[in-house]
Every structure is written in structure tokens, then in C-alpha cells.
Design an enzyme around this catalytic site. Structure first.
Site, PDB file in Angstrom:
ATOM      1  N   ASP A 207       6.995   2.210  -2.477  1.00  0.00           N
ATOM      2  CA  ASP A 207       7.848   3.196  -2.213  1.00  0.00           C
ATOM      3  C   ASP A 207       9.227   3.724  -2.037  1.00  0.00           C
ATOM      4  O   ASP A 207      10.833   3.710  -1.595  1.00  0.00           O
ATOM      5  CB  ASP A 207       8.878   1.241  -0.252  1.00  0.00           C
ATOM      6  CG  ASP A 207       9.991   2.086   0.349  1.00  0.00           C
ATOM      7  OD1 ASP A 207       9.410   3.025   0.953  1.00  0.00           O
ATOM      8  OD2 ASP A 207      10.325   0.956   0.330  1.00  0.00           O
ATOM      9  N   GLU A 451       4.304  -6.039  -6.894  1.00  0.00           N
ATOM     10  CA  GLU A 451       3.121  -6.281  -5.572  1.00  0.00           C
ATOM     11  C   GLU A 451       1.617  -5.972  -5.554  1.00  0.00           C
ATOM     12  O   GLU A 451       1.073  -5.078  -4.715  1.00  0.00           O
ATOM     13  CB  GLU A 451       4.381  -5.275  -3.989  1.00  0.00           C
ATOM     14  CG  GLU A 451       5.789  -6.209  -4.148  1.00  0.00           C
ATOM     15  CD  GLU A 451       5.991  -5.565  -2.822  1.00  0.00           C
ATOM     16  OE1 GLU A 451       5.527  -5.066  -1.693  1.00  0.00           O
ATOM     17  OE2 GLU A 451       7.090  -6.562  -1.706  1.00  0.00           O
ATOM     18  N   TYR A 504      10.665 -10.542   2.956  1.00  0.00           N
ATOM     19  CA  TYR A 504      11.796  -9.730   3.747  1.00  0.00           C
ATOM     20  C   TYR A 504      11.786 -10.917   5.026  1.00  0.00           C
ATOM     21  O   TYR A 504      11.124  -9.948   6.163  1.00  0.00           O
ATOM     22  CB  TYR A 504      11.105  -8.701   3.964  1.00  0.00           C
ATOM     23  CG  TYR A 504      11.317  -7.516   3.127  1.00  0.00           C
ATOM     24  CD1 TYR A 504      12.391  -7.232   2.815  1.00  0.00           C
ATOM     25  CD2 TYR A 504      10.647  -7.837   1.452  1.00  0.00           C
ATOM     26  CE1 TYR A 504      13.270  -6.483   1.971  1.00  0.00           C
ATOM     27  CE2 TYR A 504      10.672  -7.521   0.314  1.00  0.00           C
ATOM     28  CZ  TYR A 504      11.950  -6.109   0.190  1.00  0.00           C
ATOM     29  OH  TYR A 504      12.556  -5.727  -0.801  1.00  0.00           O
ATOM     30  N   GLU A 540      13.098 -10.483  -4.551  1.00  0.00           N
ATOM     31  CA  GLU A 540      13.368  -9.114  -3.320  1.00  0.00           C
ATOM     32  C   GLU A 540      13.653 -10.382  -1.883  1.00  0.00           C
ATOM     33  O   GLU A 540      12.956 -10.463  -2.100  1.00  0.00           O
ATOM     34  CB  GLU A 540      12.497  -8.405  -3.219  1.00  0.00           C
ATOM     35  CG  GLU A 540      12.345  -7.289  -3.887  1.00  0.00           C
ATOM     36  CD  GLU A 540      11.311  -5.700  -3.896  1.00  0.00           C
ATOM     37  OE1 GLU A 540      11.343  -5.787  -2.507  1.00  0.00           O
ATOM     38  OE2 GLU A 540      10.970  -5.380  -4.979  1.00  0.00           O
TER      39      GLU A 540
HETATM   40  C1  GCB Z   1       8.926  -4.325  -1.061  1.00  0.00           C
HETATM   41  C2  GCB Z   1       8.826  -3.631  -2.384  1.00  0.00           C
HETATM   42  C3  GCB Z   1      10.053  -1.854  -2.208  1.00  0.00           C
HETATM   43  C4  GCB Z   1      10.142  -2.089  -1.028  1.00  0.00           C
HETATM   44  C5  GCB Z   1      11.086  -2.942  -0.146  1.00  0.00           C
HETATM   45  C6  GCB Z   1      10.944  -2.092   0.949  1.00  0.00           C
HETATM   46  O1  GCB Z   1       8.567  -5.262  -1.227  1.00  0.00           O
HETATM   47  O2  GCB Z   1       8.449  -3.950  -3.275  1.00  0.00           O
HETATM   48  O3  GCB Z   1       9.540  -1.078  -3.691  1.00  0.00           O
HETATM   49  O4  GCB Z   1      11.455  -1.232  -1.095  1.00  0.00           O
HETATM   50  O5  GCB Z   1       9.740  -4.011  -0.323  1.00  0.00           O
HETATM   51  O6  GCB Z   1      12.275  -1.828   1.619  1.00  0.00           O
HETATM   52  O7  GCB Z   1       9.844  -2.146   2.387  1.00  0.00           O
END
Ligand code: GCB
Length: 638
Positions: A207, A451, A504, A540
Site C-alpha cells: 500500500d 504482513e 485495524y 500498526e
Molecule cells: C497495513 C500495511 C500498511 C498499509 C496499512 C493501511 O496493514 O502494513 O502498509 O498502508 O495497513 O493503511 O491499510
């Protein structure tokens, strides 16, 4: 339940010394010294993208044989920068294939006439595959962006009176394939009712925008013909003495002497030695501490190495000075220890991207980012998702900011990416990362991937091999990879020293339902810890936020939602951080560019700062939190 014994590298100290797999050749940062000069080639280069159908016209017409401008129209291209955002020609934005760079240089006469001088061409990074010609002669090839490569070009420049004129041509291909790192696939779209003939797209599985070009400095530097090729330093602490173990490799002569002097920050000699390896003892050593952890952080000594070699033309000397921080790193079942004290990572994930320069290295941006990190009270970051410029790590050494150094093992999403060729390549990339970054005290852990599809059996074997290899290359640091798999399914987790988790909640799952975060995050931590008994970093978490969007009660994409989401995470992090959670790294420090997609509004907007480095509301929240944690840590015994 997988049990494991706590590993304390510090205690093993010099015992590990002889174990490190020998790395082939050094990649010392090119520093000036009484025996070494540098000539930077940053500035305007000639540039041409090969838009031909097969992208091979440059090779067919041998553009490297004469000045690039004679091959057709060229553009001015700043180096360092990514080429994608510079031009108004939209075709360059997502160009895939070969681009050509060229620069003419005049060398000082002594570089070309003095045969005891060695001239080296060093490219800080060329993403993703590069071929280099000097005066039309094929000189060097390198696969992989984000890491430096170099060639001794003395033979090409020391060939006669006219040799001070040099033409450097670099062809760079940004195509990502199933065996590159990161991997990608090229897809031909063959439905002629929709696509022109030969139409293809580059698919990527990560991403961030696949910026490319000469994104770091290109330079020439000299050494004598007998020279210090590499230095490896590891440090440990015994009572109140610091131990500095060094190993030096010399090239160009077998008949030489090495003198080693360790100076403190006031330039006073504190220890000295001789020969290619040894141990220096520093009674009452001042340790390198992360900033905010100690009132006198980031103390650096200087290791001065002097080589004297007997050559047929007479004696030759080479000097190299390496900054050294004395510190130890260790991991137990529930703690990450620096200098024997528990360390809590409160920091960020970054990207090296901003504005029109793309991923081009930029001094003002570097200094601004470090000022923002200190404003925020961030004591650490992860180099998501590739190794950053060497100058960034030097800054971390000086400021006491701790780094999880990640290789470009990102986007390992498909089963076919876990093949033997990719594995060999991944291990080679780890060698290059370790070779370049091993001497930075700020680097406290290697991350071999972000990931990967670690629920796959093939990924389990693959990750085991890469992690084992990395540990053999550098037994002095813990190794991890960052996972978003389920704790019960992850095949790579048994091999890491620290579990790094991305999640997330209330963003990609149960979106809008902030009230679920505490329960889901608690379950996450407890199940991982129960299964593996290893310290955990929340590597994250975050929410997409468009600066200036406001709504109360909070809705997704607003500044209020980002703040509320963070607050919910922080409740659980506060419960667990005194137990086995050893860190939290927000996604992301700043907004960054991605591919175009319906889920990205001019890039990823999960930054707590905008791409222009202005704070969103969440930055103030994070700032308060980080300084509070820092003050607690400072006021407690540690
Ligand atoms: C993740 C990735 C990261 C993305 C982020 C997102 O898990 O490791 O590279 O930018 O999520 O914002 O979706």
C-alpha cells in the site's frame, strides 16, 4: 502452547562474536578522511524513459554508447528524486519499464593520474534493477531498490591523459516480478474490446506508491589501493565497563598494520588496539541510551582505524572513523531490554515519501521529520517497509531514536511468492541490509517482512529460513517480522523474538464501531501472549483521516474519529504495557502516496501529520500520550 527460553544476547557478548556469518565485502558509508575524498553527483541528470513497445529500444540502440541526448529527447531529472512526480507528462507517473539516467563528470587530475588512488562509484539506491555503464563500459548491475551498491572504476578512469571526463549512464527498471523484493506481477489485459494491443499493468500487493529512480545520492569517492573494506562492531557491558568488539577487513594488501583508537565525544583517547580483530575495554563507559530514557542519551564514541600497508609504490595509509554507541539489547519473555532496562517503544511507522520529490532523499525533510518526532515525544520508528537512507539512521544514532530496521519484504501476499528463487533473493537482501546497517546503535531489531501470508505452510518454512539466516548474519540483535495473521494460524511466529502485530479494529473490520475496540484488542493481546509467551509490539493501528473533516459524534475519515480510535487503543495498551506489550507504533507518521484506488483519496491518509507535515488533531493527542509515558519512565527507577 509454545514455550521458549528467554534470550539475552547481552550476556552472550563476545562469545557470539565469532559466529556471525561472514558477509562478502563491506559497504561502509563513504566518509571523508585524510585518505578519502568524496564527490557528490547530485543535481541535474539527463533522463529518458523508454516508451517503446517492448521497452528495450535503449538496449537495441545502445543508448549507453554515446551521450543520451544523441539518442533522442531527454528531460532534466533531479537526483535524488523519484522520476514519477517531476514531469507534466502523465505517462511518467506510472511508467513501468526501463528509464535511462546520464551525467557527465570531470574528475580531479590526481584521481586519474595517481595510481595509488582507487576511485569508487556508489549509488545510494536505484529502484528496482539497475545497470551502470561508465564511458559506455558495462560496469555494474544491481537488483533491489533501497540499498547501496558500488564499483571500483579505477581501471576505467586511470587510462590516459583524457580520462578525467566521465560519462555515467544508469538504466533502471522498476518492474516488480514474483521473485523481486517487493514482489509484483505483470498482467497483460488481452480483451481487445477494452484494451489496446499489448496493454499491461503492474500489480503490486503493498500500500504505497512504487516510486522509482535514483532516489538517493550518487557519488564518487576515493580510497588508497590498500584500504579498509569493512568494520564490524558489537558492544556489550561488563560491570561498569563497556566492551567494544571490532573486526576489520582490509583489501588490496596482505602486508599491513592496523591501529585502532577509541575516542570519547570530547576527543579523548579511551582505549586502543591493533590488528584485524580485538576487544576494547572502556572502564566507566558512557552508554548509548534512547532519548527520553536517560538524561544523557545517544552518547557516541569514535572508532578511528588507521591502516598502513606496504605496496610496491611505497607505504600507503587509509583512515576511517566510525561512530560507535555502546549499548546492549536483549529480549525476555515479556520485556525488551536496552542496557538491561525495560524499553517501551512509543513511536511511529514512516514512509520516505513527500511531495513532488516522491521518495527522493531530502535534507530539509529529514530534519523536519526529526523535529516532529521529538515534538511528538516519539522514541522509535520502524522503517516501514524498506531500509531508509543511511543519513536517516545516522540521525537516529545521534538523537537516540530507536529503529526497527525493516527490509523490503512487503507484499508477500500470494502463494507463488514463497518459492526458492525468492527465498534466495530475500536472504541476499537481508545480507545487504545487515552489511549496511549493522554498526548503528539505533538499530535494535531487524524486521524481515511486513504482513506476509504467514498462514501458509510454505510461508512458515520461508520465514524460518530468512529469520535463521538473519540471526546467523547478526547474532547481536533480535529478529522479527510484522504479522496481521491470526495467532493460531501464523506459521512464522514461532521463529521471531518479538511478536509485531498490525490490527485495524473499527477501521477495516466493524467499521464505525469504536465501542468494540477494547474487547477485540484485549482478545488479540491475550491470545497471542498465551500462545507464544513473547513480548508484543502493536506495530500498526490507525484510521484514514482527511485533514479538516470534522464531525461530532465522530464519523469515519474525520479528525475526531482518528482521535477516538486512538483513545480506545490506548486504554488497552495502558493495561497491557506494564505486562508484556513493549511498544506501540502508530500507522502512520504522515500521509503518503499510494496507487490510485477507490479506497484511497490521493494516497493513504492515516498520517497524524499531513504529507506537508502539518499536524492533525490526533498528533496533539499522541504528543500528550508519548510525553506522559516518557515522563513516567524517566521518573521510575529505570
Ligand atoms: C497495513 C500495511 C500498511 C498499509 C496499512 C493501511 O496493514 O502494513 O502498509 O498502508 O495497513 O493503511 O491499510
Amino acid at each position: 502452547m509454545a514455550r521458549r527460553t528467554a534470550v539475552a544476547w547481552a550476556a552472550l557478548g563476545p562469545l557470539l562474536w565469532g559466529c556471525a556469518l561472514a558477509l562478502q565485502g563491506g559497504m561502509l558509508y563513504p566518509r571523508e578522511s585524510p585518505s578519502r575524498e568524496r564527490k557528490e553527483l547530485d543535481g541535474l541528470w539527463s533522463f529518458r524513459a523508454d516508451f517503446s513497445h517492448n521497452r528495450r529500444r535503449g538496449f537495441e540502440e545502445q543508448w549507453y554508447r554515446r551521450p543520451l541526448r544523441e539518442s533522442g529527447p531527454t528531460l532534466d531529472m533531479p537526483v535524488p528524486s523519484s522520476f514519477n512526480d517531476i514531469s507534466q507528462d502523465w505517462r511518467l507517473w506510472d511508467f513501468v519499464g526501463w528509464v535511462w539516467y546520464e551525467r557527465e563528470v570531470i574528475l580531479p587530475e590526481r584521481w586519474t593520474q595517481d595510481l595509488s588512488t582507487r576511485v569508487v562509484l556508489r549509488i545510494g539506491s536505484a529502484h528496482a534493477y539497475a545497470i551502470v555503464w561508465v564511458n559506455g563500459v558495462d560496469t555494474l548491475e544491481h537488483e533491489g531498490g533501497y540499498l547501496p551498491f558500488e564499483a571500483d572504476i579505477s581501471n576505467l578512469v586511470q587510462v590516459g591523459p583524457l580520462s578525467s571526463q566521465l560519462r555515467i549512464t544508469i538504466a533502471i527498471n522498476n518492474t516488480l516480478t514474483p521473485t523481486t523484493l517487493p514482489p509484483g506481477t505483470i498482467q497483460y489485459l488481452t480483451d481487445t474490446s477494452k484494451y489496446p494491443k499489448g496493454y499491461f499493468v503492474q500489480n503490486i500487493y503493498f500500500d504505497f506508491f512504487n516510486y522509482a529512480g535514483l532516489q538517493r545520492s550518487v557519488l564518487l569517492y576515493t580510497t588508497p589501493t590498500a584500504y579498509i573494506d569493512d568494520i564490524t562492531v558489537t558492544t556489550s557491558v561488563e560491570h561498569d565497563s563497556g566492551l567494544v568488539n571490532y573486526q576489520i577487513s582490509v583489501k588490496g594488501s596482505n602486508l599491513f598494520e592496523l591501529e585502532v583508537r577509541l575516542l570519547d565525544a570530547e576527543n579523548k583517547l579511551v582505549a586502543n588496539g591493533a590488528g584485524t580483530q580485538g576487544q576494547l575495554k572502556v572502564p566507566g563507559a558512557r552508554l548509548w541510551w534512547p532519548y527520553l530514557m536517560h538524561k544523557r542519551p545517544a552518547y557516541l564514541y569514535s572508532l578511528e582505524v588507521r591502516l598502513t600497508a606496504q605496496m610496491s609504490l611505497g607505504p600507503v595509509s587509509d583512515f576511517y572513523t566510525l561512530p560507535v554507541g555502546i549499548r546492549t539489547v536483549a529480549v525476555t519473555e515479556s520485556q525488551f531490554l536496552i542496557n538491561g532496562k525495560p524499553f517501551y517503544f512509543h513511536g511511529v511507522n514512516k514512509h520516505e515519501d513527500a511531495d513532488i520529490r516522491g521518495k527522493g532523499f531530502d535534507w530539509p525533510l529529514l530534519v523536519k521529520d526529526f523535529n516532529l518526532l521529538r515534538w511528538l515525544g516519539a522514541n522509535a520508528f520502524r522503517t516501514s517497509h524498506y531500509p531508509y537512507a543511511e543519513e536517516v539512521l545516522q540521525m537516529c544514532d545521534r538523537y537516540g531514536i530507536v529503529v526497527i530496521d525493516e527490509c523490503p519484504g512487503v507484499g508477500l501476499a500470494l502463494p507463488q511468492f514463497f518459492n526458492n528463487v525468492s527465498l534466495q533473493n530475500h536472504m541476499r537482501v537481508m545480507e545487504e541490509v545487515v552489511r549496511r546497517d549493522k554498526n548503528h546503535p539505533a538499530v535494535v531489531m531487524w524486521s524481515v517482512a511486513n504482513e506476509p501470508a504467514s498462514h501458509l505452510e510454505s510461508a512458515g518454512y520461508y520465514l524460518k529460513m530468512v529469520i535463521t539466516h538473519t540471526k546467523a548474519l547478526d547474532p547481536s540483535r533480535p529478529v522479527t517480522f510484522v504479522t496481521n495473521s491470526n495467532y493460531a494460524a501464523d506459521k512464522g511466529a514461532p521463529y521471531v523474538d518479538v511478536i509485531c502485530l498490525n490490527s485495524y479494529y473499527s477501521w477495516y473490520h466493524d467499521y464505525g464501531h469504536l465501542e468494540l475496540i477494547q474487547q477485540q484488542l484485549t482478545t488479540q493481546f491475550e491470545s497471542w501472549y498465551k500462545t507464544y509467551q513473547k513480548p508484543i509490539i502493536q506495530s500498526e493501528y490507525g484510521a484514514e483521516t482527511i485533514v479538516g473533516f470534522h464531525q461530532d459524534p465522530p464519523l469515519m475519515f474525520t479528525e475526531e474519529y482518528q482521535k477516538s480510535l486512538l483513545e480506545q487503543y490506548h486504554v488497552v495498551l495502558d493495561q497491557k504495557r506494564r505486562k508484556y506489550v513493549v511498544g506501540e507504533l502508530i500507522w502512520n507518521f504522515a500521509d503518503f502516496m499510494t496507487e490510485q484506488s477507490p479506497t484511497r483519496v490521493l494516497g493513504n491518509k492515516k498520517g497524524v501529520f499531513t504529507r506537508q507535515r502539518q499536524p492533525k488533531s490526533a498528533a496533539f493527542l499522541l504528543r500528550e500520550r508519548y510525553w506522559k509515558i516518557a515522563n513516567e519512565t524517566r521518573n521510575s527507577k529505570i
